[in-house]
Design a protein around this motif. Sequence first.
Motif, PDB file in Angstrom:
ATOM      1  N   ILE A 201       1.001  -1.617   0.061  1.00 30.05           N
ATOM      2  CA  ILE A 201       0.219  -0.075   0.488  1.00 30.05           C
ATOM      3  C   ILE A 201       0.839   1.432   0.301  1.00 30.05           C
ATOM      4  CG2 ILE A 201      -1.712  -1.077   1.089  1.00 30.05           C
ATOM      5  CD1 ILE A 201      -1.106  -0.303   3.856  1.00 30.05           C
ATOM      6  N   TYR A 202       2.228   1.110   0.747  1.00 31.08           N
ATOM      7  CA  TYR A 202       3.141   2.746   0.438  1.00 31.08           C
ATOM      8  C   TYR A 202       3.536   2.052  -0.846  1.00 31.08           C
ATOM      9  CZ  TYR A 202       2.144   2.113   5.430  1.00 31.08           C
ATOM     10  OH  TYR A 202       1.560   2.106   6.477  1.00 31.08           O
ATOM     11  N   GLN A 203       3.056   1.280  -1.969  1.00 26.15           N
ATOM     12  CA  GLN A 203       3.951   2.014  -3.137  1.00 26.15           C
ATOM     13  C   GLN A 203       3.722   2.597  -3.476  1.00 26.15           C
ATOM     14  OE1 GLN A 203       5.552   0.378  -5.295  1.00 26.15           O
ATOM     15  NE2 GLN A 203       6.469  -1.484  -5.101  1.00 26.15           N
ATOM     16  N   ARG A 204       2.145   3.798  -3.252  1.00 24.70           N
ATOM     17  CA  ARG A 204       2.445   5.429  -3.647  1.00 24.70           C
ATOM     18  C   ARG A 204       2.865   6.255  -3.110  1.00 24.70           C
ATOM     19  NH1 ARG A 204      -2.283   2.653  -1.051  1.00 24.70           N
ATOM     20  NH2 ARG A 204      -4.520   2.333  -2.310  1.00 24.70           N
ATOM     21  N   ILE A 273       4.123  14.424  21.161  1.00 24.85           N
ATOM     22  CA  ILE A 273       5.099  15.505  20.193  1.00 24.85           C
ATOM     23  C   ILE A 273       6.120  15.138  19.603  1.00 24.85           C
ATOM     24  CG2 ILE A 273       6.868  16.762  20.641  1.00 24.85           C
ATOM     25  CD1 ILE A 273       6.069  17.377  23.305  1.00 24.85           C
ATOM     26  N   LEU A 274       6.828  13.240  19.601  1.00 26.18           N
ATOM     27  CA  LEU A 274       7.363  12.420  18.423  1.00 26.18           C
ATOM     28  C   LEU A 274       6.441  11.839  17.694  1.00 26.18           C
ATOM     29  CD1 LEU A 274       9.333  10.616  21.117  1.00 26.18           C
ATOM     30  CD2 LEU A 274       9.994  12.488  19.183  1.00 26.18           C
ATOM     31  N   ASP A 275       5.318  11.895  17.790  1.00 26.43           N
ATOM     32  CA  ASP A 275       4.212  11.376  16.718  1.00 26.43           C
ATOM     33  C   ASP A 275       4.227  12.388  15.932  1.00 26.43           C
ATOM     34  OD1 ASP A 275       4.243   9.159  18.727  1.00 26.43           O
ATOM     35  OD2 ASP A 275       1.824   9.110  19.143  1.00 26.43           O
ATOM     36  N   PHE A 276       4.038  13.977  16.051  1.00 20.16           N
ATOM     37  CA  PHE A 276       3.583  14.756  15.038  1.00 20.16           C
ATOM     38  C   PHE A 276       4.588  14.851  14.402  1.00 20.16           C
ATOM     39  CE2 PHE A 276       4.511  19.422  15.123  1.00 20.16           C
ATOM     40  CZ  PHE A 276       3.053  19.614  13.857  1.00 20.16           C
ATOM     41  N   VAL A 277       5.632  15.236  15.142  1.00 20.05           N
ATOM     42  CA  VAL A 277       7.320  15.046  14.195  1.00 20.05           C
ATOM     43  C   VAL A 277       7.841  14.159  13.533  1.00 20.05           C
ATOM     44  CG1 VAL A 277      10.055  16.082  14.372  1.00 20.05           C
ATOM     45  CG2 VAL A 277       8.326  16.539  16.079  1.00 20.05           C
ATOM     46  N   LEU A 278       7.871  12.868  13.799  1.00 19.50           N
ATOM     47  CA  LEU A 278       8.308  11.716  12.893  1.00 19.50           C
ATOM     48  C   LEU A 278       6.853  11.513  11.888  1.00 19.50           C
ATOM     49  CD1 LEU A 278      10.720   9.474  12.982  1.00 19.50           C
ATOM     50  CD2 LEU A 278       9.555  11.246  15.024  1.00 19.50           C
ATOM     51  N   TYR A 279       6.005  12.125  12.196  1.00 21.49           N
ATOM     52  CA  TYR A 279       5.178  11.611  10.792  1.00 21.49           C
ATOM     53  C   TYR A 279       5.457  12.496  10.091  1.00 21.49           C
ATOM     54  CZ  TYR A 279       0.438  10.606   8.747  1.00 21.49           C
ATOM     55  OH  TYR A 279      -1.029  10.731   7.884  1.00 21.49           O
ATOM     56  N   ARG A 280       5.355  14.220  10.279  1.00 22.67           N
ATOM     57  CA  ARG A 280       6.086  14.530   8.976  1.00 22.67           C
ATOM     58  C   ARG A 280       7.545  14.955   8.781  1.00 22.67           C
ATOM     59  NH1 ARG A 280       2.094  16.161  12.346  1.00 22.67           N
ATOM     60  NH2 ARG A 280       0.512  16.894  12.069  1.00 22.67           N
ATOM     61  N   LEU A 281       8.240  14.657   9.228  1.00 24.99           N
ATOM     62  CA  LEU A 281       9.783  14.299   9.292  1.00 24.99           C
ATOM     63  C   LEU A 281       9.389  13.320   8.078  1.00 24.99           C
ATOM     64  CD1 LEU A 281      12.257  15.814   9.807  1.00 24.99           C
ATOM     65  CD2 LEU A 281      12.949  13.423  11.463  1.00 24.99           C
ATOM     66  N   LYS A 285       2.526  12.856   5.052  1.00 25.31           N
ATOM     67  CA  LYS A 285       1.495  13.332   4.878  1.00 25.31           C
ATOM     68  C   LYS A 285       0.807  13.533   3.723  1.00 25.31           C
ATOM     69  CE  LYS A 285      -0.457  16.954   7.093  1.00 25.31           C
ATOM     70  NZ  LYS A 285      -1.781  16.411   7.554  1.00 25.31           N
ATOM     71  N   LYS A 286       2.191  13.596   3.029  1.00 32.22           N
ATOM     72  CA  LYS A 286       2.498  12.948   1.163  1.00 32.22           C
ATOM     73  C   LYS A 286       0.847  11.684   0.957  1.00 32.22           C
ATOM     74  CE  LYS A 286       4.642  12.607  -3.447  1.00 32.22           C
ATOM     75  NZ  LYS A 286       5.920  12.662  -3.236  1.00 32.22           N
ATOM     76  N   MET A 287       0.981  11.080   1.732  1.00 34.02           N
ATOM     77  CA  MET A 287       0.769   9.506   1.633  1.00 34.02           C
ATOM     78  C   MET A 287      -0.801  10.509   1.881  1.00 34.02           C
ATOM     79  SD  MET A 287      -0.164   6.451   1.158  1.00 34.02           S
ATOM     80  CE  MET A 287      -0.602   5.011   1.209  1.00 34.02           C
ATOM     81  N   GLU A 288      -1.636  11.027   2.660  1.00 33.45           N
ATOM     82  CA  GLU A 288      -2.921  12.075   2.883  1.00 33.45           C
ATOM     83  C   GLU A 288      -3.172  12.090   1.470  1.00 33.45           C
ATOM     84  OE1 GLU A 288      -3.269  13.376   6.324  1.00 33.45           O
ATOM     85  OE2 GLU A 288      -2.846  12.802   7.677  1.00 33.45           O
ATOM     86  N   GLN A 289      -2.468  12.990   1.201  1.00 38.37           N
ATOM     87  CA  GLN A 289      -2.470  13.532  -0.245  1.00 38.37           C
ATOM     88  C   GLN A 289      -2.928  13.038  -1.296  1.00 38.37           C
ATOM     89  OE1 GLN A 289       0.649  16.425  -0.552  1.00 38.37           O
ATOM     90  NE2 GLN A 289       0.523  17.095   1.430  1.00 38.37           N
ATOM     91  N   VAL A 290      -2.033  11.713  -1.413  1.00 36.25           N
ATOM     92  CA  VAL A 290      -2.969  11.145  -2.130  1.00 36.25           C
ATOM     93  C   VAL A 290      -3.117  10.051  -2.699  1.00 36.25           C
ATOM     94  CG1 VAL A 290      -0.824   8.397  -3.110  1.00 36.25           C
ATOM     95  CG2 VAL A 290       0.316  10.750  -2.849  1.00 36.25           C
TER      96      VAL A 290
END
Length: 301
Positions: A201-204, A273-281, A285-290
């Motif tokens: 599912i991450y081929q995107r 805090i780590l959830d927020f940082v690592l998700y974006r780092l 977020k690009k996966m959400e957009q796709v």
Amino acid sequence: MGPQPGQKTVLITGCTPGGIGHALCLEFHSKGLHVIATARNPSVLADLGALGMTTLPLDVTSPSSIKTCHDQVSALTNNKLDILVNNAGRTHTHPATDIDIDDVRETFETNVFGVMAMCAAFSDLLINSKGLIINIASLAAITPYVFGSVYCASKGAVVSYSRTLRLELKPFGVRVMVAMTGTVRSQIASKTHRTLPEGSIYQRVKEIFEKRLTFSQNNATVKTEDYAKKLVANALKPEWPLILRSWFGRADWFWAGGWSKGVWASTFFGEWILDFVLYRLIGLKKMEQVLREEERKKKLA
């Protein structure tokens, strides 16, 4: 050549050149300890042997190899060992939904069961010297290191195991240090990496996964020798009472490497805090957009 009378000894696992174990060998040697360097193939340790260190074969996933190494060390050191450094480890970067369980078992054999087996096997020598165990863990033990669920789980297991081991061995005078290691220069980027299966599912967002494979070598990465100097300096500090240990003596929890200060500080404020940082780092977020774009196209079809 074995240790000189009165000389302290340290056994280090996973000492292949280019990694933390090799750097620790050189640093402990420079401080006057007799180093016993180990690797599955001891021929790669020729440079350490030339400096007067003992080099031995050791596969931490093999009970017979551990026993042979124990017997050799016992004969060499008169049944004592001052420091055991469990450094041998295996990286594992793959989405949780794409893991191969046999591959996962291999990682746990090295990262978790190998540590447990070494501590059990060498406990008699460590008790005889009232020695120190240093387990090389990782910030991954307490961070949601995206695409590293298996590695995070293995290092988390080492952290939990070490906390209990510390109390069990305290009556015998054996101490346990856990090295919460951040990003440190190593040969990890040159190794063959896992790839996304065709139906992932991450081929995107394949490019995000591929960038993540070498993240530790490109983000606040600390030189291996600098990390080794800090760890050895701390390990050789005198013992202090528990309440003062982190400030003056040898630490129970040693934090070093890239990101270590930030992750340590975050533990006072909550995991969000780590959830927020690592998700974006990492770039999810690009996966959400796709996925949103895919949904939009479905509605228009």
